[in-house]
Design an enzyme around this catalytic site. Structure first.
Site, PDB file in Angstrom:
ATOM      1  N   HIS A 137       0.760  -1.620   0.125  1.00 49.33           N
ATOM      2  CA  HIS A 137      -0.295  -0.134   0.156  1.00 49.33           C
ATOM      3  C   HIS A 137       0.584   1.566   0.057  1.00 49.33           C
ATOM      4  O   HIS A 137       0.448   2.515  -0.339  1.00 49.33           O
ATOM      5  CB  HIS A 137      -1.121   0.022   1.473  1.00 49.33           C
ATOM      6  CG  HIS A 137      -2.088  -1.047   1.252  1.00 49.33           C
ATOM      7  ND1 HIS A 137      -2.740  -0.997   0.197  1.00 49.33           N
ATOM      8  CD2 HIS A 137      -2.802  -2.116   2.241  1.00 49.33           C
ATOM      9  CE1 HIS A 137      -3.628  -2.342   0.999  1.00 49.33           C
ATOM     10  NE2 HIS A 137      -3.057  -2.976   1.969  1.00 49.33           N
ATOM     11  N   ASP A 172      -4.017 -11.010  -1.639  1.00 52.94           N
ATOM     12  CA  ASP A 172      -3.842 -10.641  -0.419  1.00 52.94           C
ATOM     13  C   ASP A 172      -5.523 -10.030  -0.584  1.00 52.94           C
ATOM     14  O   ASP A 172      -6.044  -9.650  -1.467  1.00 52.94           O
ATOM     15  CB  ASP A 172      -3.372  -9.330   0.113  1.00 52.94           C
ATOM     16  CG  ASP A 172      -3.271  -8.626   1.384  1.00 52.94           C
ATOM     17  OD1 ASP A 172      -2.276  -8.587   2.179  1.00 52.94           O
ATOM     18  OD2 ASP A 172      -4.380  -7.428   1.393  1.00 52.94           O
ATOM     19  N   HIS A 174      -6.865  -6.995   0.800  1.00 50.45           N
ATOM     20  CA  HIS A 174      -6.624  -5.841   0.015  1.00 50.45           C
ATOM     21  C   HIS A 174      -5.831  -5.357  -1.167  1.00 50.45           C
ATOM     22  O   HIS A 174      -5.468  -5.692  -1.736  1.00 50.45           O
ATOM     23  CB  HIS A 174      -5.991  -4.787   1.197  1.00 50.45           C
ATOM     24  CG  HIS A 174      -6.546  -4.973   2.573  1.00 50.45           C
ATOM     25  ND1 HIS A 174      -6.151  -5.911   3.219  1.00 50.45           N
ATOM     26  CD2 HIS A 174      -8.068  -4.060   3.058  1.00 50.45           C
ATOM     27  CE1 HIS A 174      -6.772  -6.006   4.999  1.00 50.45           C
ATOM     28  NE2 HIS A 174      -7.622  -4.720   4.293  1.00 50.45           N
ATOM     29  N   ASP A 261      -5.332 -12.482   4.714  1.00 48.91           N
ATOM     30  CA  ASP A 261      -6.240 -11.829   5.253  1.00 48.91           C
ATOM     31  C   ASP A 261      -7.758 -12.206   4.404  1.00 48.91           C
ATOM     32  O   ASP A 261      -8.804 -11.424   5.214  1.00 48.91           O
ATOM     33  CB  ASP A 261      -5.871  -9.989   5.518  1.00 48.91           C
ATOM     34  CG  ASP A 261      -5.132  -9.930   4.398  1.00 48.91           C
ATOM     35  OD1 ASP A 261      -4.494 -10.396   3.156  1.00 48.91           O
ATOM     36  OD2 ASP A 261      -5.115  -8.403   4.478  1.00 48.91           O
TER      37      ASP A 261
HETATM   38 ZN   LIG Z   1      -4.188  -7.337   3.180  1.00 49.11          ZN
END
Ligand SMILES: [Zn+2]
Length: 379
Positions: A137, A172, A174, A261
């Site tokens: 990120h 992931d 996200h 996650d």
């Molecule tokens: Zn994540």
């Protein structure tokens, strides 16, 4: 050194000495739990496995992506200088706390990912795994989503500078927004991210329409998934999108972000994956037969992280581990959320949630219409 190395595992006990704070979901002890579980299973005693201590990245390497004033701010924190306006760099109470030693930690993580890439690029090993990496990120001028320095971007920049064509695959939960931003304008790198839809989860991006720009158009690929997506629907979407694009792009190297996650009991997100689905993703990635730089990523149920990445690393080495977790690790893992004493999850009951499946079908269809033709693929 043996010339028959099968893989490299990058790890330092130093990682777990840093802390995001007592109430922060990012707990670096998860890296030690993973390492210790692999060790208990005896992997590091094998002659074909090389465990390496990471060496810190240089400031010049970090500058391949990050802006100099942001780098100076992180360096300053390690020297005890409190930045006057931390929030302009995404720093402060909340997701990206001002951690003492944050720059040293970030350089060590990034250096580990660079070492992984160099071992793979140099043909020393087919696969290298830096479980501390995958901090996808971070942006050029700011920290975001627990990530300060974007090691995947820096690794890929170095590979591209050496003339490599790279696929970055991010599983992931996200969206891998920092990495997408790093390569939005180029056709040398294809980024593919499967994640929970941005309407429901941080960072709120990663829609099908984000396809890249200019010559990079068609080289940013996003597969948003509905909350509740389980192994079966996830793998269906993966199979529709990823293998055809890998085949069409013909990368020299694969860089994967292996966040876990996505799991059903992860406290930060809402997908319903298990070790079974995760291992099947790994199986598919392996079957591409490409030089493979494997990085870690998210994962906030700490015992799940240890179990999933242990399974992943065993698969990278063609090792089938017994399901009974070695006794010496059971108690510690139970303190970090382990239920029972098994490495793998129970077989999930395969309920088809119509809404979840139909959502995935719509995303896949849109990708097949918008992106596939740009790579000479028909639906
Ligand atoms: Zn994540």
């Amino acid at each position: 050194m043996s010339e028959n190395l099968k893989s490299t595992f990058i790890y330092s006990d130093e990682f777990a000495k840093y802390s995001y704070g007592p109430h922060h979901p990012m707990r670096l002890i998860r890296l030690k739990l993973t390492h210790d579980l692999l060790q208990a299973y005896g992997l590091f005693e094998r002659p074909e496995i090389l465990k390496l201590e990471p060496q810190p990245a240089s400031e010049e390497e970090v500058a391949l992506f990050h802006r100099s004033d942001y780098i100076a701010t992180l360096r300053g924190i390690d020297q005890g200088i409190v930045p006057p306006k931390p929030f302009i760099y995404g720093l402060g109470p909340g997701d990206n706390p001002i951690i003492p030693g944050v720059y040293r930690l970030s350089l060590l993580v990034t250096g580990g990912s660079l070492q992984a890439a160099r071992f793979v690029k140099g043909g020393r090993v087919p696969v290298a795994f830096n479980i501390a990496g995958g901090l996808h990120h971070a942006m050029p001028d700011r920290a975001s989503g627990f990530c300060y320095i974007d090691d995947p971007v820096i690794v890929i920049k170095e590979l591209v500078n050496q003339g490599q064509r790279v696929i970055y695959l991010d599983v992931d939960v996200h969206h891998g927004d920092g990495v997408q931003a790093g390569f939005y304008d180029t056709d040398q790198v294809m980024t593919i991210s499967l994640h929970e839809d941005g309407q429901f989860l941080f960072p709120g991006t990663g829609f099908v329409e984000e396809m890249g720009r200019g010559v990079g158009s068609g080289y940013s690929v996003n597969v948003p998934l509905y909350p509740g997506t389980d192994d079966k629907t996830y793998l269906w979407a993966f199979d529709q999108v990823v293998p055809p694009l890998v085949e069409a792009f013909k990368p020299d190297v694969l860089v994967t972000q292996l966040g876990v996650d996505t799991f059903v009991d992860d406290p930060l997100a809402h997908l319903r994956m298990t070790t079974h689905g995760f291992c099947q993703i790994l199986e598919r990635i392996k079957s591409f037969g490409l030089p493979w730089v494997a990085l870690g990523g998210g994962g906030y149920h700490l015992a799940n992280v240890a179990r999933a990445w242990t399974l992943a690393y065993a698969m990278m080495n063609d090792i089938e581990l017994p399901d009974q977790i070695p006794l010496e690790c059971v108690e510690t893992l139970q303190e970090h959320g382990l239920q029972g004493t098994q490495l793998r999850d129970p077989e999930p009951t395969q309920l088809i949630h119509q809404h979840v499946r139909q959502f995935a079908e719509r995303q896949v269809k849109a990708l097949q219409q918008k992106i596939f033709p740009l790579h000479g693929l028909t639906e």
